[in-house]
Design a protein around this motif. Structure first.
Motif, mmCIF file in Angstrom:
data_model
loop_
_atom_site.group_PDB
_atom_site.id
_atom_site.type_symbol
_atom_site.label_atom_id
_atom_site.label_comp_id
_atom_site.label_asym_id
_atom_site.label_seq_id
_atom_site.Cartn_x
_atom_site.Cartn_y
_atom_site.Cartn_z
ATOM 1 N N ARG A 114 0.849 -1.192 0.000
ATOM 2 C CA ARG A 114 0.000 0.000 0.000
ATOM 3 C C ARG A 114 0.890 1.249 0.000
ATOM 4 O O ARG A 114 1.944 1.279 0.628
ATOM 5 N N SER A 115 0.476 2.289 -0.697
ATOM 6 C CA SER A 115 1.262 3.521 -0.738
ATOM 7 C C SER A 115 1.219 4.237 0.607
ATOM 8 O O SER A 115 0.360 3.951 1.453
ATOM 9 N N VAL A 116 2.125 5.193 0.767
ATOM 10 C CA VAL A 116 2.149 5.968 2.010
ATOM 11 C C VAL A 116 0.838 6.730 2.177
ATOM 12 O O VAL A 116 0.258 6.750 3.266
ATOM 13 N N LEU A 117 0.356 7.358 1.118
ATOM 14 C CA LEU A 117 -0.900 8.106 1.217
ATOM 15 C C LEU A 117 -2.059 7.188 1.590
ATOM 16 O O LEU A 117 -2.883 7.535 2.455
ATOM 17 N N GLU A 118 -2.132 6.031 0.996
ATOM 18 C CA GLU A 118 -3.190 5.082 1.336
ATOM 19 C C GLU A 118 -3.081 4.647 2.792
ATOM 20 O O GLU A 118 -4.095 4.479 3.484
ATOM 21 N N THR A 119 -1.864 4.473 3.278
ATOM 22 C CA THR A 119 -1.650 4.074 4.669
ATOM 23 C C THR A 119 -2.100 5.174 5.619
ATOM 24 O O THR A 119 -2.750 4.912 6.636
ATOM 25 N N VAL A 120 -1.759 6.417 5.296
ATOM 26 C CA VAL A 120 -2.172 7.552 6.132
ATOM 27 C C VAL A 120 -3.696 7.604 6.232
ATOM 28 O O VAL A 120 -4.262 7.722 7.327
ATOM 29 N N ARG A 121 -4.360 7.499 5.111
ATOM 30 C CA ARG A 121 -5.827 7.554 5.113
ATOM 31 C C ARG A 121 -6.428 6.384 5.868
ATOM 32 O O ARG A 121 -7.404 6.547 6.623
ATOM 33 N N ALA A 122 -5.858 5.197 5.707
ATOM 34 C CA ALA A 122 -6.393 4.008 6.380
ATOM 35 C C ALA A 122 -6.284 4.142 7.890
ATOM 36 O O ALA A 122 -7.216 3.788 8.632
ATOM 37 N N ILE A 123 -5.153 4.658 8.369
ATOM 38 C CA ILE A 123 -4.973 4.825 9.817
ATOM 39 C C ILE A 123 -5.918 5.899 10.351
ATOM 40 O O ILE A 123 -6.539 5.739 11.411
ATOM 41 N N GLY A 124 -6.062 6.994 9.620
ATOM 42 C CA GLY A 124 -6.978 8.041 10.052
ATOM 43 C C GLY A 124 -8.418 7.567 10.112
ATOM 44 O O GLY A 124 -9.148 7.860 11.064
ATOM 45 N N LEU A 125 -8.857 6.821 9.111
ATOM 46 C CA LEU A 125 -10.229 6.305 9.096
ATOM 47 C C LEU A 125 -10.450 5.295 10.213
ATOM 48 O O LEU A 125 -11.515 5.271 10.843
ATOM 49 N N ALA A 126 -9.449 4.456 10.461
ATOM 50 C CA ALA A 126 -9.581 3.455 11.521
ATOM 51 C C ALA A 126 -9.709 4.114 12.894
ATOM 52 O O ALA A 126 -10.544 3.704 13.717
ATOM 53 N N LEU A 127 -8.906 5.142 13.141
ATOM 54 C CA LEU A 127 -8.988 5.834 14.427
ATOM 55 C C LEU A 127 -10.342 6.525 14.588
ATOM 56 O O LEU A 127 -10.902 6.567 15.690
ATOM 57 N N HIS A 128 -10.858 7.063 13.504
ATOM 58 C CA HIS A 128 -12.180 7.695 13.572
ATOM 59 C C HIS A 128 -13.251 6.677 13.978
ATOM 60 O O HIS A 128 -14.169 6.999 14.740
ATOM 61 N N GLU A 129 -13.131 5.463 13.466
ATOM 62 C CA GLU A 129 -14.101 4.419 13.801
ATOM 63 C C GLU A 129 -13.937 3.927 15.231
ATOM 64 O O GLU A 129 -14.919 3.595 15.903
ATOM 65 N N GLU A 130 -12.717 3.895 15.719
ATOM 66 C CA GLU A 130 -12.431 3.290 17.029
ATOM 67 C C GLU A 130 -12.564 4.278 18.181
ATOM 68 O O GLU A 130 -12.865 3.881 19.311
ATOM 69 N N MET A 131 -12.313 5.556 17.930
ATOM 70 C CA MET A 131 -12.332 6.545 18.999
ATOM 71 C C MET A 131 -13.632 7.339 18.973
ATOM 72 O O MET A 131 -14.228 7.539 17.913
ATOM 73 N N ARG A 132 -14.047 7.775 20.142
ATOM 74 C CA ARG A 132 -15.295 8.529 20.279
ATOM 75 C C ARG A 132 -14.985 9.974 20.634
ATOM 76 O O ARG A 132 -14.210 10.242 21.551
ATOM 77 N N PHE A 133 -15.576 10.899 19.891
ATOM 78 C CA PHE A 133 -15.399 12.320 20.206
ATOM 79 C C PHE A 133 -16.185 12.658 21.461
ATOM 80 O O PHE A 133 -17.402 12.452 21.518
ATOM 81 N N ASP A 134 -15.495 13.157 22.479
ATOM 82 C CA ASP A 134 -16.131 13.471 23.751
ATOM 83 C C ASP A 134 -15.417 14.674 24.358
ATOM 84 O O ASP A 134 -14.327 14.555 24.892
ATOM 85 N N PRO B 138 -8.615 13.279 11.394
ATOM 86 C CA PRO B 138 -9.136 12.004 11.897
ATOM 87 C C PRO B 138 -10.401 12.162 12.738
ATOM 88 O O PRO B 138 -11.192 11.225 12.847
ATOM 89 N N THR B 139 -10.620 13.316 13.334
ATOM 90 C CA THR B 139 -11.825 13.533 14.126
ATOM 91 C C THR B 139 -13.070 13.412 13.265
ATOM 92 O O THR B 139 -14.110 12.906 13.699
ATOM 93 N N ASN B 140 -12.968 13.870 12.012
ATOM 94 C CA ASN B 140 -14.113 13.859 11.114
ATOM 95 C C ASN B 140 -13.948 12.916 9.932
ATOM 96 O O ASN B 140 -14.811 12.856 9.056
ATOM 97 N N ALA B 141 -12.827 12.190 9.882
ATOM 98 C CA ALA B 141 -12.573 11.189 8.834
ATOM 99 C C ALA B 141 -12.611 11.784 7.437
ATOM 100 O O ALA B 141 -13.193 11.212 6.518
ATOM 101 N N ILE B 142 -11.992 12.950 7.282
ATOM 102 C CA ILE B 142 -11.957 13.609 5.977
ATOM 103 C C ILE B 142 -10.579 14.225 5.740
ATOM 104 O O ILE B 142 -9.844 14.531 6.685
ATOM 105 N N ALA B 143 -10.257 14.401 4.472
ATOM 106 C CA ALA B 143 -9.059 15.168 4.139
ATOM 107 C C ALA B 143 -9.306 16.626 4.512
ATOM 108 O O ALA B 143 -10.415 17.147 4.345
#
Length: 298
Positions: A143-163, A245-250
């Protein structure tokens, strides 16, 4: 997109402060090709006895102020108009993750934008085995670096809760990760730790989010205060890319940059010392309104 941005930060002390010195990073940045500061003013009450403007190592506009007289509160107020350019579509020219180390090694510049400054631990982001392992589990061979960055950001958005009540500005990164909740600062610090742990240079961006969403779109988390997101170096050809990552967007037209650094320590809106005793309290308000919306309201 043209925005009118207002910010007010007030600090009140139970006992008078005899003296103090503070550095403020509050004004939207003027970044060629990204955003233009059309106009801006910073008011401070009481009037400081000293006022010095300077630019820090990372290129951020700073104001250093000093107080020599007793005071029980300080109020920082910013009014600004900013033109934020919509970023174009990103063409993924980043190398595979396995090839990034060679590109970092070949990078000779050591200025404030150099990836070398964003690889290791920094004051608020230690490199922890648990976050590194977490990132490795998400990264995929080839996977490219950009794809890896996006994948990690999206995963954290799914796993963490904004509070907004779960953490404070002093909460350690690892605590927020282990509890899987926090505010934009926590999401950002955790993502930075994950990226650095697998060899991707990553930094912290402080700024503002659009308060009024476009018609039909949901309001973004973190729009009531100063916001934070991540920038990652994706190789010599692509350079720095920003992700929220808070909003899962670029990061894009809704994100107005104030300052960039290694972590919150480098870009904190107000940093300083004072001579006082006892507790203090603070209030913080932000409003980011598209100029056309402000015109309609008036």
């Amino acid at each position: 997109m043209l925005y009118d941005i207002t910010l007010r930060m007030a600090y009140r002390y139970d006992f008078s402060a005899d003296a103090g010195r503070h550095i403020a990073r509050l004004m939207p940045a003027d970044v060629p090709g990204e955003q233009r500061l059309v106009a801006g003013s910073l008011g401070i009450v009481p009037k400081p006895d000293e006022w010095v403007n300077f630019v820090d190592f990372f290129g951020n506009a700073c104001v250093e102020v000093g107080f020599d007289r007793p005071h029980t509160e300080i109020v920082f107020a910013v009014q600004s108009r900013v033109e934020r350019h919509a970023p174009g579509e990103i063409l993924d020219m980043s190398p595979p993750l396995a090839g990034l180390a060679d590109e970092i090694f070949a990078w000779r510049s050591m200025d404030g934008t150099s990836p070398h400054h964003f690889l290791g631990a920094s004051p608020r982001v230690p490199i922890e085995q648990v976050t590194t392992d977490h990132a490795r589990a998400i990264a995929v061979d080839g996977r490219s670096v950009l794809e890896t960055v996006r994948a990690i950001g999206l995963a954290l958005h799914e796993e963490m809760r904004f509070d907004p009540k779960a953490t404070t500005v002093e909460t350690p990164m690892l605590e927020a990760f282990e509890r899987r909740h926090g505010v934009c600062q926590d999401f950002t610090h955790v993502m930075i730790a994950c990226l650095r742990g697998i060899g991707i240079p990553a930094g912290y961006v402080s700024g503002f989010l659009r308060t009024i969403p476009p018609k039909g779109e949901e309001r973004l988390e973190g729009a009531d205060a100063m916001h934070a997101w991540v920038r990652a170096w994706c190789g010599a050809d692509l350079g720095w890319v920003e992700f929220d990552p808070t909003n899962a967007i670029a990061a894009g037209e809704d994100h107005v940059v104030v300052a960039r650094g290694r972590d919150y320590f480098d870009v904190s809106p107000i940093k300083g010392t004072m001579r006082t005793a006892g507790p203090q309290s603070s209030t913080h308000s932000v409003d980011v309104v598209p100029v056309r919306e402000a015109a309609k309201a008036s």
